[in-house]
Design an enzyme around this catalytic site. Structure first.
Site, PDB file in Angstrom:
ATOM      1  N   LEU A 151       9.956  -5.321  -1.302  1.00  0.00           N
ATOM      2  CA  LEU A 151      11.294  -4.972  -1.336  1.00  0.00           C
ATOM      3  C   LEU A 151      11.368  -3.669  -2.507  1.00  0.00           C
ATOM      4  CD1 LEU A 151      13.541  -8.214  -1.127  1.00  0.00           C
ATOM      5  CD2 LEU A 151      12.636  -6.732   0.599  1.00  0.00           C
ATOM      6  N   PHE A 250       6.074   8.604  -2.855  1.00  0.00           N
ATOM      7  CA  PHE A 250       5.507   8.319  -4.291  1.00  0.00           C
ATOM      8  C   PHE A 250       4.679   9.196  -5.066  1.00  0.00           C
ATOM      9  CE2 PHE A 250       6.893   4.213  -2.768  1.00  0.00           C
ATOM     10  CZ  PHE A 250       7.305   3.694  -3.878  1.00  0.00           C
ATOM     11  N   CYS A 261       8.071  -4.883 -10.972  1.00  0.00           N
ATOM     12  CA  CYS A 261       7.030  -5.080 -10.441  1.00  0.00           C
ATOM     13  C   CYS A 261       5.544  -4.352 -10.824  1.00  0.00           C
ATOM     14  CB  CYS A 261       7.152  -4.635  -8.847  1.00  0.00           C
ATOM     15  SG  CYS A 261       8.625  -6.017  -8.162  1.00  0.00           S
ATOM     16  N   LYS A 264       4.130  -5.178 -14.373  1.00  0.00           N
ATOM     17  CA  LYS A 264       3.472  -6.136 -14.447  1.00  0.00           C
ATOM     18  C   LYS A 264       2.304  -6.476 -13.611  1.00  0.00           C
ATOM     19  CE  LYS A 264       6.067  -9.501 -12.322  1.00  0.00           C
ATOM     20  NZ  LYS A 264       5.177 -10.054 -11.156  1.00  0.00           N
TER      21      LYS A 264
END
Length: 433
Positions: A151, A250, A261, A264
């Site tokens: 998500l 991206f 996200c 990490k």
């Protein structure tokens, strides 16, 4: 199906609500009584477009419930999803404390035929370890399925209801068939349901995020090179993006990625590699490039003001790590604020939804403005950190009037440099000419 969703954070609440929307009976569990009370009252503790309406509708229809009692949620459930946070630990690896507490709490109350579905992002090998732990605690074999989430904050409902794919990791085919039936309403456009081994599913989540983070760090580094050689990153981006092997996703330069996200997960996978004595040179570099990129906007400001911020006021538009969310975890704007305050600058900030979260960190060290143009009054320059849509076509005349000098440092390349010069601005983006 009757579903228990353990954890009402970003992933758990979106997942549980969307399952309820497709007709399932979902009970969401959280140990935070305040959060549960908010949800029972129709309030959503996170900002996600469209989520509040879905929560209210499904709660009123009797398909979505909230409780602090795990046993109440799990009783008679066919699937028990674990969607608790696995935040970064001090060494970069995932902190699994809350996760294992849930596993241990599930064991004595888990119905015999209930499938445990791990939605949390967990280190490779965790699902197999959960299976072993439950076997030891229950005395029987329990089905454990890895079901990673993909998500994006700001469009999570769209991502869940219209997924590119659904990934599950299983030890035997029967639980996969149950999950396939559960996800069937969201796969009507022939998107694939991919069943694989436990470790492969766990790796898929990490590798997907690390690949996307790599694209961001790569294009950011290329933008910095463009700054050095006098090229325009937008021209370069178009030149490579039309290559079908690369694509445009991206591939937008900026001041680095943030959120819960990418930072990490890059570090967590590097920690997994290190634990298996595998050198992760690329992952380490991706993280290093991203951390450095968060300082680029300050370096541009510092160079323009010749290192002297005494008596200077800097306005910042955008505090969240990305638009359409109030999430400020690892947000580049926080790095800029820290650097400006350390140099003695006065900081004025505006963000459509994230200011309350920032206020909990900085208090009265900076000032907060609900109106984006009011934030510019008396400021010596504007620094843009988040590409909110309302920043894309602003009132340039009013901006120039409110700023003491028409100076913009744009960390998201929202504007055309030539047009900004025509408006009379000193304008610097990331890798633009």
């Amino acid at each position: 199906m009757k579903i228990a969703m353990v954890g009402t954070g970003y992933v758990g609440l979106v997942t549980g609500t969307c399952f309820a929307e497709s007709g399932n009976d979902v009970t969401c569990v959280d140990i935070d009584q305040k959060k549960v009370d908010m949800l029972l009252g129709g309030e959503v503790p996170i900002y996600e477009p469209g989520l509040t309406e879905l929560v209210k509708r499904n709660a009123q229809a009797g398909r979505l419930h909230f409780t602090t009692q795990l046993s109440e949620a799990v009783a008679d459930s066919q699937c028990a999803f674990i969607a608790v946070g696995t935040p970064q630990g001090d060494d970069g690896s995932a902190n699994m404390g809350a996760f294992w507490k849930v596993v241990d709490s599930l064991a004595p109350i888990l119905p015999d035929d209930c499938i445990v579905v791990v939605k949390s992002t967990v280190p490779v090998g965790t699902n197999r370890a959960v299976s072993e732990r439950l076997r030891e605690l229950t005395g029987r074999v329990c089905d454990v399925v890895s079901n990673p989430e993909f998500l994006k904050e700001g469009c999570a409902i769209e991502d869940f209801t219209k997924p590119d794919r659904v990934v599950v990791g299983v030890e035997r085919p029967e639980p996969a068939e149950v999950l396939k039936e559960l996800y069937k309403p969201f796969l009507r456009t022939e998107k694939p349901f991919l069943s694989m081994g436990l470790e492969s599913a766990e790796m898929t989540k990490y590798v997907a995020n690390c690949m996307l983070a790599t694209k961001i760090s790569f294009i950011n580094e290329m933008a910095n090179v463009c700054d050095g050689v006098g090229a325009d990153i937008n021209d370069v981006r178009r030149g490579i993006g039309h290559d079908a092997r690369i694509g445009f996703s991206f591939l937008f330069p900026g001041v680095g990625y943030g959120g819960s996200c990418f930072p990490k997960d890059v570090r967590a996978l590097a920690a997994v590699a290190a634990a298996h004595k595998v050198e992760s040179q690329m992952l380490d570099s991706v993280d290093k490039v991203n951390q450095a990129q968060k300082t680029v906007l300050f370096s541009k400001l510092q160079r323009y003001f010749e290192g002297d911020f005494s008596g200077r006021t800097i306005a910042i538009w955008g505090l969240a790590f990305k638009p359409r969310t109030d999430d400020i975890r690892e947000a580049p704007a926080l790095v800029l604020i820290d650097q400006l305050l350390a140099e003695g600058a006065t900081v004025r900030v505006h963000d459509p939804v994230a200011m309350d979260n920032v206020k909990q960190i900085y208090g009265d060290k900076i000032t907060y403005w609900e109106d984006q143009y009011a934030a510019l009054e008396g400021a010596d320059a504007l620094a843009i950190n988040t590409e909110w849509n309302e920043f894309r076509n602003p009132k340039f005349d009013l901006m120039s009037k409110n700023l003491t000098q028409p100076i913009i440092f744009d960390g998201r390349n929202l504007y055309d440099p030539a047009k900004m010069r025509d408006h009379g601005f000193h304008y610097e983006g990331i890798g633009l000419r």
